[in-house]
Design a protein around this motif. Sequence first.
Motif, mmCIF file in Angstrom:
data_model
loop_
_atom_site.group_PDB
_atom_site.id
_atom_site.type_symbol
_atom_site.label_atom_id
_atom_site.label_comp_id
_atom_site.label_asym_id
_atom_site.label_seq_id
_atom_site.Cartn_x
_atom_site.Cartn_y
_atom_site.Cartn_z
ATOM 1 N N PRO A 136 -6.261 24.446 -0.921
ATOM 2 C CA PRO A 136 -4.864 24.562 -0.477
ATOM 3 C C PRO A 136 -4.157 23.218 -0.288
ATOM 4 O O PRO A 136 -2.924 23.156 -0.328
ATOM 5 N N ASN A 137 -4.944 22.159 -0.081
ATOM 6 C CA ASN A 137 -4.349 20.842 0.172
ATOM 7 C C ASN A 137 -4.460 19.902 -1.025
ATOM 8 O O ASN A 137 -4.317 18.683 -0.888
ATOM 9 N N LYS A 138 -4.688 20.471 -2.191
ATOM 10 C CA LYS A 138 -4.877 19.669 -3.393
ATOM 11 C C LYS A 138 -3.656 18.809 -3.720
ATOM 12 O O LYS A 138 -3.792 17.703 -4.264
ATOM 13 N N ASP A 139 -2.472 19.291 -3.396
ATOM 14 C CA ASP A 139 -1.262 18.509 -3.667
ATOM 15 C C ASP A 139 -1.199 17.262 -2.789
ATOM 16 O O ASP A 139 -0.640 16.238 -3.188
ATOM 17 N N ILE A 140 -1.777 17.336 -1.593
ATOM 18 C CA ILE A 140 -1.866 16.162 -0.723
ATOM 19 C C ILE A 140 -2.771 15.117 -1.362
ATOM 20 O O ILE A 140 -2.453 13.931 -1.413
ATOM 21 N N THR A 141 -3.907 15.574 -1.865
ATOM 22 C CA THR A 141 -4.855 14.675 -2.531
ATOM 23 C C THR A 141 -4.207 14.021 -3.741
ATOM 24 O O THR A 141 -4.361 12.816 -3.984
ATOM 25 N N LEU A 142 -3.478 14.798 -4.514
ATOM 26 C CA LEU A 142 -2.805 14.289 -5.706
ATOM 27 C C LEU A 142 -1.798 13.199 -5.343
ATOM 28 O O LEU A 142 -1.763 12.129 -5.965
ATOM 29 N N ALA A 143 -0.980 13.457 -4.334
ATOM 30 C CA ALA A 143 0.026 12.472 -3.923
ATOM 31 C C ALA A 143 -0.634 11.205 -3.393
ATOM 32 O O ALA A 143 -0.165 10.085 -3.667
ATOM 33 N N PHE A 144 -1.712 11.355 -2.659
ATOM 34 C CA PHE A 144 -2.425 10.211 -2.106
ATOM 35 C C PHE A 144 -3.003 9.334 -3.218
ATOM 36 O O PHE A 144 -2.840 8.113 -3.211
ATOM 37 N N ILE A 145 -3.649 9.953 -4.191
ATOM 38 C CA ILE A 145 -4.248 9.184 -5.292
ATOM 39 C C ILE A 145 -3.176 8.469 -6.098
ATOM 40 O O ILE A 145 -3.321 7.290 -6.452
ATOM 41 N N ILE A 160 -0.869 10.851 -12.268
ATOM 42 C CA ILE A 160 -1.682 12.053 -12.438
ATOM 43 C C ILE A 160 -0.815 13.272 -12.138
ATOM 44 O O ILE A 160 -0.139 13.336 -11.113
ATOM 45 N N LYS A 161 -0.830 14.232 -13.033
ATOM 46 C CA LYS A 161 0.017 15.415 -12.884
ATOM 47 C C LYS A 161 -0.698 16.585 -12.227
ATOM 48 O O LYS A 161 -0.071 17.432 -11.604
ATOM 49 N N SER A 162 -2.019 16.665 -12.408
ATOM 50 C CA SER A 162 -2.750 17.792 -11.814
ATOM 51 C C SER A 162 -4.181 17.373 -11.509
ATOM 52 O O SER A 162 -4.721 16.446 -12.120
ATOM 53 N N LEU A 163 -4.785 18.069 -10.540
ATOM 54 C CA LEU A 163 -6.152 17.788 -10.138
ATOM 55 C C LEU A 163 -6.963 19.077 -10.091
ATOM 56 O O LEU A 163 -6.444 20.143 -9.763
ATOM 57 N N THR A 164 -8.231 18.954 -10.387
ATOM 58 C CA THR A 164 -9.185 20.042 -10.216
ATOM 59 C C THR A 164 -10.293 19.533 -9.315
ATOM 60 O O THR A 164 -10.902 18.488 -9.591
ATOM 61 N N GLU A 221 -5.906 15.879 -15.289
ATOM 62 C CA GLU A 221 -5.653 16.709 -16.472
ATOM 63 C C GLU A 221 -6.267 16.129 -17.743
ATOM 64 O O GLU A 221 -6.418 16.835 -18.743
ATOM 65 N N HIS A 222 -6.635 14.855 -17.709
ATOM 66 C CA HIS A 222 -7.246 14.217 -18.877
ATOM 67 C C HIS A 222 -8.766 14.254 -18.831
ATOM 68 O O HIS A 222 -9.420 13.787 -19.764
ATOM 69 N N GLY A 223 -9.316 14.764 -17.735
ATOM 70 C CA GLY A 223 -10.761 14.778 -17.576
ATOM 71 C C GLY A 223 -11.310 13.538 -16.903
ATOM 72 O O GLY A 223 -12.529 13.394 -16.762
ATOM 73 N N ASP A 224 -10.443 12.624 -16.472
ATOM 74 C CA ASP A 224 -10.897 11.449 -15.731
ATOM 75 C C ASP A 224 -11.425 11.894 -14.370
ATOM 76 O O ASP A 224 -10.838 12.749 -13.704
ATOM 77 N N LYS A 225 -12.525 11.299 -13.931
ATOM 78 C CA LYS A 225 -13.168 11.685 -12.681
ATOM 79 C C LYS A 225 -12.760 10.738 -11.552
ATOM 80 O O LYS A 225 -12.621 9.524 -11.759
ATOM 81 N N ILE A 226 -12.602 11.305 -10.345
ATOM 82 C CA ILE A 226 -12.168 10.521 -9.191
ATOM 83 C C ILE A 226 -13.045 10.867 -7.994
ATOM 84 O O ILE A 226 -13.153 12.032 -7.602
ATOM 85 N N ILE A 227 -13.683 9.857 -7.444
ATOM 86 C CA ILE A 227 -14.493 9.993 -6.235
ATOM 87 C C ILE A 227 -13.718 9.374 -5.079
ATOM 88 O O ILE A 227 -13.202 8.255 -5.201
ATOM 89 N N ILE A 228 -13.629 10.088 -3.951
ATOM 90 C CA ILE A 228 -12.983 9.527 -2.764
ATOM 91 C C ILE A 228 -13.987 9.586 -1.611
ATOM 92 O O ILE A 228 -14.529 10.645 -1.305
ATOM 93 N N GLU A 229 -14.219 8.436 -0.991
ATOM 94 C CA GLU A 229 -15.192 8.342 0.088
ATOM 95 C C GLU A 229 -14.552 7.720 1.326
ATOM 96 O O GLU A 229 -13.847 6.713 1.231
ATOM 97 N N ILE A 276 5.917 15.615 0.876
ATOM 98 C CA ILE A 276 4.464 15.765 0.953
ATOM 99 C C ILE A 276 3.956 15.444 2.360
ATOM 100 O O ILE A 276 2.963 16.026 2.819
ATOM 101 N N PHE A 277 4.648 14.548 3.069
ATOM 102 C CA PHE A 277 4.219 14.221 4.427
ATOM 103 C C PHE A 277 4.536 15.353 5.404
ATOM 104 O O PHE A 277 3.857 15.503 6.425
ATOM 105 N N ALA A 278 5.558 16.145 5.095
ATOM 106 C CA ALA A 278 5.835 17.311 5.930
ATOM 107 C C ALA A 278 4.633 18.249 5.908
ATOM 108 O O ALA A 278 4.188 18.750 6.947
ATOM 109 N N LYS A 279 4.085 18.468 4.720
ATOM 110 C CA LYS A 279 2.896 19.323 4.620
ATOM 111 C C LYS A 279 1.685 18.641 5.230
ATOM 112 O O LYS A 279 0.885 19.274 5.927
ATOM 113 N N PHE A 280 1.534 17.344 4.973
ATOM 114 C CA PHE A 280 0.383 16.601 5.495
ATOM 115 C C PHE A 280 0.291 16.740 7.007
ATOM 116 O O PHE A 280 -0.788 17.032 7.555
#
Length: 288
Positions: A25-34, A44-48, A73-81, A202-206
């Motif tokens: 449900p919070n994937k759009d927050i992750t997208l905006a942050f990245i 980046i337009k979309s995340l899985t 959307e391009h298949g690039d991988k992203i790790i967040i720690e 996006i910060f309103a949702k965050f």
Amino acid sequence: MDELESRYINPYTDYGFKYLFGTEPNKDITLAFINALLQGEEVIKSLTLLPAEQLGDTQEDRRAVFDVYCENEHGDKIIIEMQKADQQFFKDRSVYYSSFPIRSQGAKGRWRFGLKAVYTIGILDFVFDEDKDDEEYYHHVVKLMDVNKKEVFYDHLTYIYLEMPKFRKTEDQLETLFDKWLYALKNLPRLLERPKALQERIFAKFFEVAEVANFSKEEYAKYIRSENNYYDWDSIFRTAEKKGREEGLAEGKAEASRENAKKMKADGVPVELIAKYTGLSPEEIKGL
């Protein structure tokens, strides 16, 4: 104000960070942050979201458990720690973790070794020893470089490290989305309301998502356990670091890792997670 009575979640806790950035449900927050962290290098337009646990190629191989793992959307991988404390082999572990999404791209048959990009983002609640005297340098972007030409040699492997203790901008100093995200992460548990400088949608949702009062009973219970663990571990590390200053910094860090591992082991935390947070080997942890 008591930490446990803060209005907003503490993103430095394991549960808090994964709740904010590692749930569907919070994937759009992750997208905006990245996108804010990439600062226009790529939009980046979309995340899985992908499974956080990654297994080695064989039974004997170690495994990795990421805080957040996703692909664009391009298949690039992203790790967040989110990394609470320094470790003796932190950089080694960071590079090792990045090898999992690299190896996973190997295809059977006539594969030509074309790789998608891999990004590793580390949000650090500590300062690198080699940079501790440079208070202004807290945003590291690391790529493979040709040393003689001073140019990027390979642009499909990127490490971004944020030394959060060095970020000291006040609300009226925030200019970019990058600044605003770092300010939100660092100050969230202490805020009473959403800052006026953070008016993007996006910060309103965050801030709505981060409000503890909106948790279910089950979510609240998990969060409180995670926050209690966070403050227990923080106390252990601070005590060990103080002792380390008296006895020698390296031994102090090692003692902090051992004490932290003992506490997590007593609390029933899986060995793999203890290894991740302390830098100790599974064999060392089992011997504690």
